[in-house]
Design a protein around this motif. Sequence first.
Motif, mmCIF file in Angstrom:
data_model
loop_
_atom_site.group_PDB
_atom_site.id
_atom_site.type_symbol
_atom_site.label_atom_id
_atom_site.label_comp_id
_atom_site.label_asym_id
_atom_site.label_seq_id
_atom_site.Cartn_x
_atom_site.Cartn_y
_atom_site.Cartn_z
ATOM 1 N N ILE A 41 2.709 28.892 31.603
ATOM 2 C CA ILE A 41 1.934 28.414 30.455
ATOM 3 C C ILE A 41 1.658 29.593 29.531
ATOM 4 O O ILE A 41 0.915 30.524 29.878
ATOM 5 C CB ILE A 41 0.614 27.773 30.905
ATOM 6 N N SER A 43 0.074 31.233 26.080
ATOM 7 C CA SER A 43 -1.073 30.975 25.203
ATOM 8 C C SER A 43 -0.626 30.605 23.788
ATOM 9 O O SER A 43 -1.425 30.088 23.005
ATOM 10 C CB SER A 43 -1.990 32.204 25.145
ATOM 11 N N CYS A 87 0.521 26.326 25.270
ATOM 12 C CA CYS A 87 -0.681 25.483 25.205
ATOM 13 C C CYS A 87 -1.358 25.519 23.841
ATOM 14 O O CYS A 87 -1.983 24.547 23.424
ATOM 15 C CB CYS A 87 -1.675 25.884 26.295
ATOM 16 N N ALA A 94 -5.739 24.598 26.452
ATOM 17 C CA ALA A 94 -5.269 25.210 27.697
ATOM 18 C C ALA A 94 -5.470 24.275 28.881
ATOM 19 O O ALA A 94 -4.577 24.091 29.716
ATOM 20 C CB ALA A 94 -5.991 26.536 27.930
ATOM 21 N N THR A 98 -2.431 22.313 31.019
ATOM 22 C CA THR A 98 -2.342 22.569 32.462
ATOM 23 C C THR A 98 -2.381 21.265 33.244
ATOM 24 O O THR A 98 -1.593 21.058 34.177
ATOM 25 C CB THR A 98 -3.483 23.488 32.914
ATOM 26 N N VAL A 110 1.100 28.166 39.238
ATOM 27 C CA VAL A 110 0.947 28.286 37.791
ATOM 28 C C VAL A 110 0.779 29.755 37.413
ATOM 29 O O VAL A 110 -0.036 30.474 38.011
ATOM 30 C CB VAL A 110 -0.272 27.485 37.286
ATOM 31 N N HIS A 112 -0.018 31.907 34.025
ATOM 32 C CA HIS A 112 -0.432 31.870 32.618
ATOM 33 C C HIS A 112 -0.211 33.251 32.015
ATOM 34 O O HIS A 112 -0.505 34.261 32.653
ATOM 35 C CB HIS A 112 -1.906 31.483 32.532
ATOM 36 N N GLU A 266 -8.099 31.374 26.563
ATOM 37 C CA GLU A 266 -7.471 30.314 27.354
ATOM 38 C C GLU A 266 -7.495 30.512 28.868
ATOM 39 O O GLU A 266 -7.507 29.528 29.620
ATOM 40 C CB GLU A 266 -5.996 30.127 26.930
ATOM 41 N N SER A 267 -7.465 31.748 29.351
ATOM 42 C CA SER A 267 -7.166 32.003 30.765
ATOM 43 C C SER A 267 -8.108 31.296 31.736
ATOM 44 O O SER A 267 -7.668 30.708 32.734
ATOM 45 C CB SER A 267 -7.188 33.508 31.041
ATOM 46 N N VAL A 270 -7.135 27.625 32.172
ATOM 47 C CA VAL A 270 -5.922 27.415 32.976
ATOM 48 C C VAL A 270 -6.233 27.620 34.456
ATOM 49 O O VAL A 270 -5.822 26.824 35.310
ATOM 50 C CB VAL A 270 -4.790 28.355 32.518
ATOM 51 N N THR A 273 -8.612 24.737 35.792
ATOM 52 C CA THR A 273 -7.913 23.459 35.925
ATOM 53 C C THR A 273 -6.935 23.491 37.089
ATOM 54 O O THR A 273 -6.825 22.521 37.851
ATOM 55 C CB THR A 273 -7.175 23.115 34.620
ATOM 56 N N SER A 274 -6.222 24.604 37.252
ATOM 57 C CA SER A 274 -5.276 24.720 38.371
ATOM 58 C C SER A 274 -5.997 24.675 39.710
ATOM 59 O O SER A 274 -5.579 23.958 40.634
ATOM 60 C CB SER A 274 -4.478 26.021 38.244
#
Length: 321
Positions: A41, A43, A87, A94, A98, A110, A112, A266-267, A270, A273-274
């Motif tokens: 993914i 950014s 994303c 993000a 994800t 995943v 990122h 964003e990190s 991600v 969510t993961s």
Amino acid sequence: MAGKQMKLLLLVSAVISSLAVNVLATPLPRAIEQVPSLGLISSDSGNQETPFSGAFKPDPELPYVDFLGRRYHIGTIGSNDVIIVGCGTGLVNAAATTQVLLDFFKIRAVIHFGTAGGADSSLSVGDVVIPMQFSQTGIWDWLKSETAAQPDNGVADLEFRRYHIPADGYNLLGRVAYMKEYFFSPTGEPDVPERKFWFEASEDLLQIASTLEGIELNQCLNKVCLPQKPKLVLGVNGTTANFFVDNAAYRDFLHKTFDVASIDMESAAVIMTSLANGHSVIAIRGLANLAGSEEEGEDSSESYDVKTFSVSNFVKLNKQG
């Protein structure tokens, strides 16, 4: 009053029922049939093939899938089957990207990646950081006054009066308290979120990353060179919020208060969510500048395409790992 509330609830229920009928009438896409892949993914939004300079080999039968406004590129990098998607900026983009990736593709882990602002003045433009954990520093409780008590779930305070010039005086903005996020875990009790401030990258991927320590990264690319030889930095902290930090005082506050090396948008989303989906995840960020730098001699990325350097070095890390 009770009668008005009941009428409002009935109206809301009718709207929800109508929406449910229309949503259920819309077929959902099936999960893509494929081998388990690494989910990459970026950014960035836009074409994700170009920056990989030939390292990415599209699948000859199904090179991509367009879904919900994004293109999911299917193929390989070296011996790894991968899905690459951009994303776009911000936490919502993000997290949404994800979740779609994990819902409709077979993803084994995943990764990122992207650029970030540096928070630690000892690091340089082009350095690649792999933080062991990220905080979400965009959840604030804006307190009523400078003397208001710290909330129960508060982690730290930002007092605006500390930044007066001259130093004395009262600031009506008061202060904000940094709050913990609500994290719904697949192993937790339903509807009972854990309050967390730090979201850790997965230990298995961090161990793989640790074997890359000391790897030589690209300093020059397409006849353009970074001012210093970039290095891989492990074991640091990163932070994420839904705003771009271009202020040196706030950068220093984040570094001093939370001991972070990188700042991005964003990190944390991600990673959160993961983890909420039970997937291994790690984030890799190339430093584009020292966030908020203005003075002569401070690191700046204006003369360098740091995104391209970051992708180049990311591919190098992927091949080695």
